[in-house]
Every structure is written in structure tokens, then in C-alpha cells.
Scaffold this motif. Structure first.
Motif, PDB file in Angstrom:
ATOM      1  N   THR A  15      14.542   1.848  -5.962  1.00 25.79           N
ATOM      2  CA  THR A  15      13.272   2.030  -6.673  1.00 25.79           C
ATOM      3  C   THR A  15      13.480   1.829  -8.170  1.00 25.79           C
ATOM      4  O   THR A  15      14.422   2.368  -8.760  1.00 25.79           O
ATOM      5  N   LEU A  16      12.577   1.030  -8.762  1.00 25.72           N
ATOM      6  CA  LEU A  16      12.662   0.748 -10.208  1.00 25.72           C
ATOM      7  C   LEU A  16      11.801   1.759 -10.958  1.00 25.72           C
ATOM      8  O   LEU A  16      10.623   1.926 -10.672  1.00 25.72           O
ATOM      9  N   LYS A  17      12.408   2.438 -11.920  1.00 26.62           N
ATOM     10  CA  LYS A  17      11.660   3.397 -12.749  1.00 26.62           C
ATOM     11  C   LYS A  17      10.942   2.644 -13.876  1.00 26.62           C
ATOM     12  O   LYS A  17      11.442   1.622 -14.353  1.00 26.62           O
ATOM     13  N   PRO A  18       9.790   3.157 -14.290  1.00 27.27           N
ATOM     14  CA  PRO A  18       9.070   2.471 -15.380  1.00 27.27           C
ATOM     15  C   PRO A  18       9.731   2.745 -16.730  1.00 27.27           C
ATOM     16  O   PRO A  18       9.124   3.333 -17.613  1.00 27.27           O
ATOM     17  N   ASN A  19      10.982   2.310 -16.850  1.00 27.43           N
ATOM     18  CA  ASN A  19      11.720   2.612 -18.082  1.00 27.43           C
ATOM     19  C   ASN A  19      11.833   1.402 -19.000  1.00 27.43           C
ATOM     20  O   ASN A  19      12.857   1.175 -19.623  1.00 27.43           O
ATOM     21  N   ALA A  61       0.827  -1.212   0.000  1.00 29.42           N
ATOM     22  CA  ALA A  61       0.000   0.000   0.000  1.00 29.42           C
ATOM     23  C   ALA A  61       0.863   1.264   0.000  1.00 29.42           C
ATOM     24  O   ALA A  61       0.628   2.201   0.773  1.00 29.42           O
ATOM     25  N   ARG A  62       1.877   1.277  -0.850  1.00 28.31           N
ATOM     26  CA  ARG A  62       2.753   2.445  -0.954  1.00 28.31           C
ATOM     27  C   ARG A  62       3.252   2.479  -2.388  1.00 28.31           C
ATOM     28  O   ARG A  62       3.794   1.484  -2.896  1.00 28.31           O
ATOM     29  N   GLU A  63       3.076   3.588  -3.069  1.00 23.76           N
ATOM     30  CA  GLU A  63       3.374   3.643  -4.507  1.00 23.76           C
ATOM     31  C   GLU A  63       4.845   3.424  -4.814  1.00 23.76           C
ATOM     32  O   GLU A  63       5.702   3.644  -3.976  1.00 23.76           O
ATOM     33  N   GLY A  64       5.134   2.990  -6.026  1.00 31.29           N
ATOM     34  CA  GLY A  64       6.504   2.751  -6.466  1.00 31.29           C
ATOM     35  C   GLY A  64       6.829   1.271  -6.438  1.00 31.29           C
ATOM     36  O   GLY A  64       6.188   0.485  -5.725  1.00 31.29           O
ATOM     37  N   ILE A  65       7.820   0.897  -7.223  1.00 28.64           N
ATOM     38  CA  ILE A  65       8.280  -0.492  -7.232  1.00 28.64           C
ATOM     39  C   ILE A  65       9.662  -0.532  -6.608  1.00 28.64           C
ATOM     40  O   ILE A  65      10.607   0.063  -7.144  1.00 28.64           O
ATOM     41  N   ARG A  66       9.762  -1.203  -5.455  1.00 27.67           N
ATOM     42  CA  ARG A  66      11.036  -1.291  -4.759  1.00 27.67           C
ATOM     43  C   ARG A  66      11.630  -2.685  -4.925  1.00 27.67           C
ATOM     44  O   ARG A  66      10.932  -3.685  -4.729  1.00 27.67           O
ATOM     45  N   ILE A  67      12.913  -2.694  -5.293  1.00 33.04           N
ATOM     46  CA  ILE A  67      13.626  -3.957  -5.458  1.00 33.04           C
ATOM     47  C   ILE A  67      14.440  -4.164  -4.187  1.00 33.04           C
ATOM     48  O   ILE A  67      15.245  -3.299  -3.808  1.00 33.04           O
ATOM     49  N   LYS A  68      14.232  -5.294  -3.505  1.00 36.49           N
ATOM     50  CA  LYS A  68      14.964  -5.568  -2.267  1.00 36.49           C
ATOM     51  C   LYS A  68      16.061  -6.586  -2.530  1.00 36.49           C
ATOM     52  O   LYS A  68      15.783  -7.738  -2.887  1.00 36.49           O
ATOM     53  N   ASP A  69      17.284  -6.105  -2.360  1.00 38.82           N
ATOM     54  CA  ASP A  69      18.454  -6.951  -2.499  1.00 38.82           C
ATOM     55  C   ASP A  69      18.842  -7.424  -1.099  1.00 38.82           C
ATOM     56  O   ASP A  69      18.223  -7.028  -0.115  1.00 38.82           O
ATOM     57  N   GLN A  70      19.889  -8.245  -0.972  1.00 40.23           N
ATOM     58  CA  GLN A  70      20.306  -8.725   0.352  1.00 40.23           C
ATOM     59  C   GLN A  70      20.554  -7.574   1.316  1.00 40.23           C
ATOM     60  O   GLN A  70      20.111  -7.581   2.443  1.00 40.23           O
ATOM     61  N   ASP A  71      21.258  -6.536   0.789  1.00 35.01           N
ATOM     62  CA  ASP A  71      21.721  -5.506   1.710  1.00 35.01           C
ATOM     63  C   ASP A  71      21.208  -4.103   1.398  1.00 35.01           C
ATOM     64  O   ASP A  71      21.562  -3.145   2.072  1.00 35.01           O
ATOM     65  N   ARG A  72      20.394  -3.976   0.359  1.00 36.03           N
ATOM     66  CA  ARG A  72      19.900  -2.633   0.044  1.00 36.03           C
ATOM     67  C   ARG A  72      18.549  -2.750  -0.650  1.00 36.03           C
ATOM     68  O   ARG A  72      18.121  -3.836  -1.046  1.00 36.03           O
TER      69      ARG A  72
END
Lengths: 312, 312
Positions: free
Chosen positions: B299-303, B285-296
Motif C-alpha cells: 500500500t502506497l501512503k500519500p506521502n 471499489a476499495r480504498e487505498g492505493i495498492r502497488i502490484k509487483d510481480q510477486d507482492r
């Protein structure tokens, strides 16, 4: 390679599918999808800048033509159009305002005939605008009018007036949907086609092997534009030859068995008082299309508009 | 002007039509034509030389791609394709043998999925080959999977492997028709789309205002080609970024409410043992696409792939 040879080659070995009642080679495909009492019509048609319209043409008329062409094919089956999907191929650096006007013209014509624009896609097409409209429609079972069925003795009828379409009619014509439906519903029409490649090109498509036609020159409805173009020497064709060979009239050409002509012409006058209907000749049991003038008769070659050979 | 802004502008004021259940903006249009228990799917799609395929591509694969693309859209609705009509735009001086091979590839793929080629047309398109396929299909009433319906907490699933499609997959991919139908029939899928513009471009189309996504980097199925292209420095993207942003994967991306994941993954393994299915993250329930890596996390842009901006 001409367009029709290539189509025949490409579609020669298509597998039979039970749902496909009429496949490639008619104005529309006809499918049985289980709609109670109805069959589905399916058609695809494209207009291309430089081929079907000039870059200077009125954008709304371009959009109109893009959908009116497949609508005319539905009319030629006696059907009712329902919905379309639109592909726009646009060159890089296109003018968005022009595209909006083209699409506006398409949407207006769709709305006028109660056709929904169900979807579409936009892609790049370097060089010129390419507009494809795919259309579905329906027709009552048993009412569909194909190009098959001609018999010697049938009367040959044509709506409207022919020739000189390039002067503007090809961009503004009204598809003969009401007329096509009325004909299919009220008369034992043998077969029907819409005139896109000229009478000389399209009439042979209604005539199987062994059949030909006799056309009375004075019965051919020649358009004002065909006469004007001849007078202004915009064409080397006589008005009659223009009416017989010019492309993109988008009028209905159909065959009716003997004995129904008077009822048809009477009913037509009441139903469509503003649209001409002409009986221009008869199907005969001898191949070729002969034009009979007052004092001579001559054979018409199928030299209507053919893609790849004589771009308009 | 980008493709999607233009489409929105063009289709903004379309009149409502009762038969049109889903209009422009989904993978296919959905229509009610009165087929008992079924709705009609309707789609148009084009491939253009120099944009969607190179002049040197295998002609049969070009034909395959032309029909496999709209088939993939039918798959994304959970539907069954029935019939297509084909428009060929050909430059003057085209090679008839090549066109025959292209059409052969199209016919083979049509036959493989029991789709009839109901008709078509050929026109001139100066500069390059343009192939438009319009497709109809059906879906059981109440089974259609649109792009709408996402809720926070839904699991995000993707079939197959992503990225590097340009190495060949974009010409040879198999539309996920069996998979789409099976998903629609057996699980309460919330919404579905086929990946044509990359996960970064297509996932936002499943997410309404106020929703976003968390993607687990290690769960993203990266294709062999994406890894290879990165190693061979054919791309500046990391394999993960290629999997997230490359276009034309034509895999299914879908959302499933919490609590069905185990049953889905178990059933899938039995039904499609050769096709990977990955749960790659969750709708939040929060806008944007976040990519979660092991340590960080980033945000993924719609590119993803966008026409007019970054031709492939």
C-alpha cells in the motif's frame, strides 16, 4: 533602481496581443475576451508584513487591506469587481488562528462587495506573511477610465480627505467602488487613478508631457489624522504637506473637462452625502505641480511613497 | 497544520456566488462570465526562493517555472491560457540584472504559449524572492475536466516519465497544454490533475470516498533521473518509489472509462510521438492505493510533497 524604473524596464518589450486593450502601467489591465458589451479588468496586488502592515495590526484589517487595495484599483477604472484568487505566503511556525482571522477579514470584504473567492494557494515564505490577491472585474465597453487623456483646463477632483493614513485609514479604508462606477456612468471623466503613493506621486501619472497642475492649497481636503499627527509632532510635515505627500489614502483622483463641475458637485452631494468631493485645482499647459497659497506659490516634488526608497 | 487542512478550514464557509462554477479545491477555478460558448479559468500560483528554487538556479528557468506551474494547472483542466499578471516580491538590495533575466524567462514562456503579460506589481519581500503569477484562460462550455467523477473500473493514465524532477525537470518542464486540450476534445476523460505533489499525493485527489487504485509497478514510467539518482545514492528511494512519490513532475494524470484505452493509445502515438503515455492501473471499489509487483503487493501512503512538512 526604483520600483517604476524597474517595471518600465521589465515590461518594455512585451509582445502585443490582440485581446490586451490596456497593458501594464494603469490601475488594472483591460482585456477583450468576447463578453458581450463588457471588457475584463485584471489586477494583482500584494501586502507584506513589515511593509504594508505591522505584525501587531488587527488580523481582520490585514485581510481587509489585502483585498481592498486591488478593489480600489477596479474602482479607479470605473469597474465592478467579480472574483479573486488569494496566495498566502506564510513563515514556518505561523499562528493558524491569526491566519484564519486574516482570511476572515478578506472574506468579509469580498462578500460585502459581492466578490467570490474562487481559489488560492498557500506556500512557505520565511520571515514574514505575504498576501497576494489577484482580482478580475468587468466594465461596460467604452466606459473604462484609464490614466490617459488629460487636457489643459481640466478640473482636478479628489474624493474624501487626504493624509495621515498611517494612523489607521490604510487598514480600514473603503474602496470607492460605488463612487467610481457612478462617475464613469454619469460624467465625461477624462482620467482617474486611486491615490496609493500620495497626490504628489500619483497626480503626475495623469499628466502627459507638457502638462502640469495648479493646486489651490486651501481647497485640499486635509484629514483630521493629518492635522492631529502634525499637532502631536508624530510627523515633521505640515498637515497640508501630509495631505499632498502621504501614501495609501486610496481616494479617487480624477480630471473633468471644464463646464461640468457644478453638475458634478450637485449630483455628488445627493448621491454620496457622507463623502467629501473637492475640486482642488486645474491642469495647465506648463509642467510641474504648483501649490498656490494665499501669499505664495511653490512647486511640489513627486516625493510620495516609493517602494525600495522609503519603506513605511 | 498542513497546507490542505488549512486551506479547507479557510475556504469552508465561502458564500456561494452564481458565477462561480468550480471554486477552491481544483486545479483552476471555473467561472461563467457570459463569454459565448466559453467558461473562464482563474488560477494563482507562487514560487519562493529556497522553497521552489535555489538562489543559484538559472534565472531564466526561475521565470519559466513561475509561469509554467499555473500553465500546467490550465492544461489539467483541458483549457487554453490567455493572460497573466505578475507580482514580484524582492528583497532589499536585489540584483536588477538577475530580476531582468527572471522576468525574461517568464516573458519567453508566456510568448511561447500566446499568453499576454497584462500587468504586475513589485513590492519588497525581505529575505527572498517571491514570484506570484495569476493566470486566466478559457475552455469551451461542457469541456472542463475537474478532479471529480472517478468510477471503479476507470483506467489510470499518466503522461511522460515520473520521479527525480529535482535534478532539473522542475525548472525546465513543458506544461502539457496541447496534450490536455487534445484529451479534453477527443476522449470522454473522467477527471484530470497535474502532478505537483507526486502520484502518491495527487492520485487520491481524483478518488472519492469508497474508491482506491491498483497500480502495476512495471507500468509506471520511471524517469532516467529517478534511476540515476538512485544509482548515485542521491536519494534513499528506489527508482519506483521516487516515481510514485517525488514532487513537481508536472505531468498529466487522468482517468478514462473502460473501452477507450486502445483508441487513446493509438491516437496519442500519432499526435504526440515524442511524449510517453502510460496506462498504469485501474480505479477499484476499495480504498487505498495498492502497488502490484510481480510477486507482492503493498500500500502506497500519500506521502508526496507537502508544504510545511518536508520543504524540497
Amino acid at each position: 533602481v526604483d520600483e517604476f524604473e524597474l517595471i518600465q524596464k521589465l515590461t518594455a518589450d512585451l509582445p502585443k496581443q490582440e485581446h490586451l486593450l490596456v497593458g501594464p502601467g494603469d490601475d488594472c489591465a483591460v482585456l477583450d475576451l468576447g463578453i458581450p458589451g463588457k471588457q475584463l479588468l485584471f489586477k494583482t496586488d500584494a501586502v507584506v508584513e513589515g511593509i504594508h502592515f505591522d505584525a501587531t495590526a488587527d488580523p481582520e484589517q490585514i485581510g481587509h487591506k489585502a483585498i481592498a487595495r486591488p478593489l480600489s484599483d477596479v474602482a479607479a477604472m470605473g469597474g465592478t469587481p467579480i472574483s479573486c484568487v488569494v496566495t498566502l505566503g506564510l513563515p514556518p511556525g505561523f499562528d493558524p488562528d491569526k491566519i484564519e482571522k486574516i482570511y476572515g477579514g478578506l472574506k468579509n470584504t469580498a462578500a460585502r462587495f459581492q466578490v467570490s473567492v474562487a481559489g488560492g494557494e498557500i506556500t512557505t515564505n520565511p520571515g514574514q506573511i505575504f498576501i497576494n490577491v489577484a482580482l478580475i472585474g468587468t466594465i461596460d465597453c467604452g466606459r473604462v477610465l484609464t490614466r490617459q487623456g488629460a487636457e489643459a483646463g481640466d478640473g482636478i477632483f479628489v474624493t474624501g480627505e487626504l493624509g495621515g493614513s498611517i494612523s489607521g485609514h490604510h487598514l480600514s479604508f473603503k474602496p470607492r467602488l460605488d463612487e467610481g462606477r457612478w462617475l464613469a456612468a454619469n460624467f465625461p471623466i477624462r482620467s482617474m487613478i486611486d491615490l496609493s503613493d500620495g497626490l504628489s506621486g500619483d497626480l503626475p501619472r495623469l499628466l502627459r508631457e507638457g502638462l502640469g497642475a495648479e493646486i489651490l492649497a486651501r481647497a485640499v481636503p486635509i484629514s483630521r489624522e493629518a492635522k492631529l499627527r502634525s499637532r502631536q509632532t508624530l510627523t515633521e510635515k505640515t498637515p497640508l504637506l501630509a495631505a499632498l505627500t502621504d501614501g495609501e489614502d486610496f481616494e479617487l483622483l480624477f480630471l473633468l473637462p471644464r463646464g461640468h463641475s457644478v453638475a458634478l458637485l450637485d449630483g455628488w452631494k445627493k448621491q454620496f452625502p457622507d463623502v467629501r468631493l473637492s475640486c482642488i485645482g486645474t491642469v495647465v499647459a506648463r509642467e510641474g505641480i504648483r501649490i498656490k497659497d494665499q501669499d505664495r506659490s511653490w512647486t511640489l516634488k513627486p516625493n510620495g511613497y516609493v517602494h525600495f526608497k522609503k519603506p513605511q
